[in-house]
Scaffold this motif. Structure first.
Motif, PDB file in Angstrom:
ATOM      1  N   ARG A   5      43.237  39.168  20.674  1.00  0.00           N
ATOM      2  CA  ARG A   5      42.464  39.486  19.473  1.00  0.00           C
ATOM      3  C   ARG A   5      43.274  39.254  18.197  1.00  0.00           C
ATOM      4  NH1 ARG A   5      38.050  43.673  18.572  1.00  0.00           N
ATOM      5  NH2 ARG A   5      38.038  43.895  16.320  1.00  0.00           N
ATOM      6  N   GLN A   6      44.531  39.645  18.196  1.00  0.00           N
ATOM      7  CA  GLN A   6      45.366  39.477  17.003  1.00  0.00           C
ATOM      8  C   GLN A   6      45.562  38.000  16.675  1.00  0.00           C
ATOM      9  OE1 GLN A   6      46.366  41.959  14.867  1.00  0.00           O
ATOM     10  NE2 GLN A   6      46.814  40.189  13.598  1.00  0.00           N
ATOM     11  N   CYS A   8      43.500  35.640  17.382  1.00  0.00           N
ATOM     12  CA  CYS A   8      42.205  35.199  16.857  1.00  0.00           C
ATOM     13  C   CYS A   8      42.106  35.538  15.370  1.00  0.00           C
ATOM     14  CB  CYS A   8      41.088  35.874  17.636  1.00  0.00           C
ATOM     15  SG  CYS A   8      39.447  35.586  16.961  1.00  0.00           S
ATOM     16  N   LEU A   9      42.415  36.759  15.010  1.00  0.00           N
ATOM     17  CA  LEU A   9      42.362  37.183  13.611  1.00  0.00           C
ATOM     18  C   LEU A   9      43.343  36.393  12.754  1.00  0.00           C
ATOM     19  CD1 LEU A   9      42.017  41.040  14.097  1.00  0.00           C
ATOM     20  CD2 LEU A   9      40.239  39.420  13.419  1.00  0.00           C
ATOM     21  N   ASP A  10      44.514  36.100  13.302  1.00  0.00           N
ATOM     22  CA  ASP A  10      45.511  35.306  12.575  1.00  0.00           C
ATOM     23  C   ASP A  10      44.983  33.905  12.266  1.00  0.00           C
ATOM     24  OD1 ASP A  10      47.257  37.452  12.694  1.00  0.00           O
ATOM     25  OD2 ASP A  10      48.470  36.595  14.315  1.00  0.00           O
ATOM     26  N   LEU A  12      41.803  32.965  12.130  1.00  0.00           N
ATOM     27  CA  LEU A  12      40.710  33.101  11.164  1.00  0.00           C
ATOM     28  C   LEU A  12      41.262  33.234   9.746  1.00  0.00           C
ATOM     29  CD1 LEU A  12      38.337  35.566  13.041  1.00  0.00           C
ATOM     30  CD2 LEU A  12      37.837  33.193  12.474  1.00  0.00           C
ATOM     31  N   THR A  13      42.294  34.057   9.592  1.00  0.00           N
ATOM     32  CA  THR A  13      42.916  34.270   8.289  1.00  0.00           C
ATOM     33  C   THR A  13      43.559  32.986   7.777  1.00  0.00           C
ATOM     34  OG1 THR A  13      43.301  36.579   8.847  1.00  0.00           O
ATOM     35  CG2 THR A  13      44.594  35.684   7.040  1.00  0.00           C
ATOM     36  N   LYS A  16      40.778  30.763   6.453  1.00  0.00           N
ATOM     37  CA  LYS A  16      40.270  31.253   5.165  1.00  0.00           C
ATOM     38  C   LYS A  16      41.267  30.950   4.049  1.00  0.00           C
ATOM     39  CE  LYS A  16      37.315  34.951   6.895  1.00  0.00           C
ATOM     40  NZ  LYS A  16      37.063  36.400   6.900  1.00  0.00           N
ATOM     41  N   TYR A  44      39.327  28.841  16.088  1.00  0.00           N
ATOM     42  CA  TYR A  44      39.294  29.994  15.190  1.00  0.00           C
ATOM     43  C   TYR A  44      39.764  29.654  13.783  1.00  0.00           C
ATOM     44  CZ  TYR A  44      37.661  32.690  19.022  1.00  0.00           C
ATOM     45  OH  TYR A  44      36.875  33.158  20.031  1.00  0.00           O
ATOM     46  N   GLY A  48      37.304  30.291  10.585  1.00  0.00           N
ATOM     47  CA  GLY A  48      37.741  30.971   9.374  1.00  0.00           C
ATOM     48  C   GLY A  48      37.479  30.129   8.137  1.00  0.00           C
TER      49      GLY A  48
END
Length: 68
Positions: A5-6, A8-10, A12-13, A16, A44, A48
């Motif tokens: 999950r982390q 994935c968030l990385d 996405l960030t 962005k 991912y 983002g």
């Protein structure tokens, strides 16, 4: 890289942030056809980037609607 999950968030960030810097969508540092980790990063990061673009495009219409 561990796919979780982390991570994935990385990604996405990162996508962005790339959009905010003005990078085009094809500037993704991950390989769409690479190994599993590269494909994960591409998926991912791109998501983002697209999310940031969608948010940026929807803001002007919201501001115009609020002013009426």
């Amino acid at each position: 890289m561990e796919i979780n999950r982390q991570a994935c968030l990385d990604r996405l960030t990162e996508g962005k942030a790339a959009y905010a810097k003005g990078d085009p969508s094809d500037a993704c540092p991950y390989d769409r056809y690479g190994d599993v980790e590269q494909q994960f990063g591409y998926r991912y990061w791109s998501r983002g980037w697209v999310t940031a673009r969608s948010e940026a495009e929807s803001r002007p219409s919201q501001a115009a609607t609020a002013g009426q």
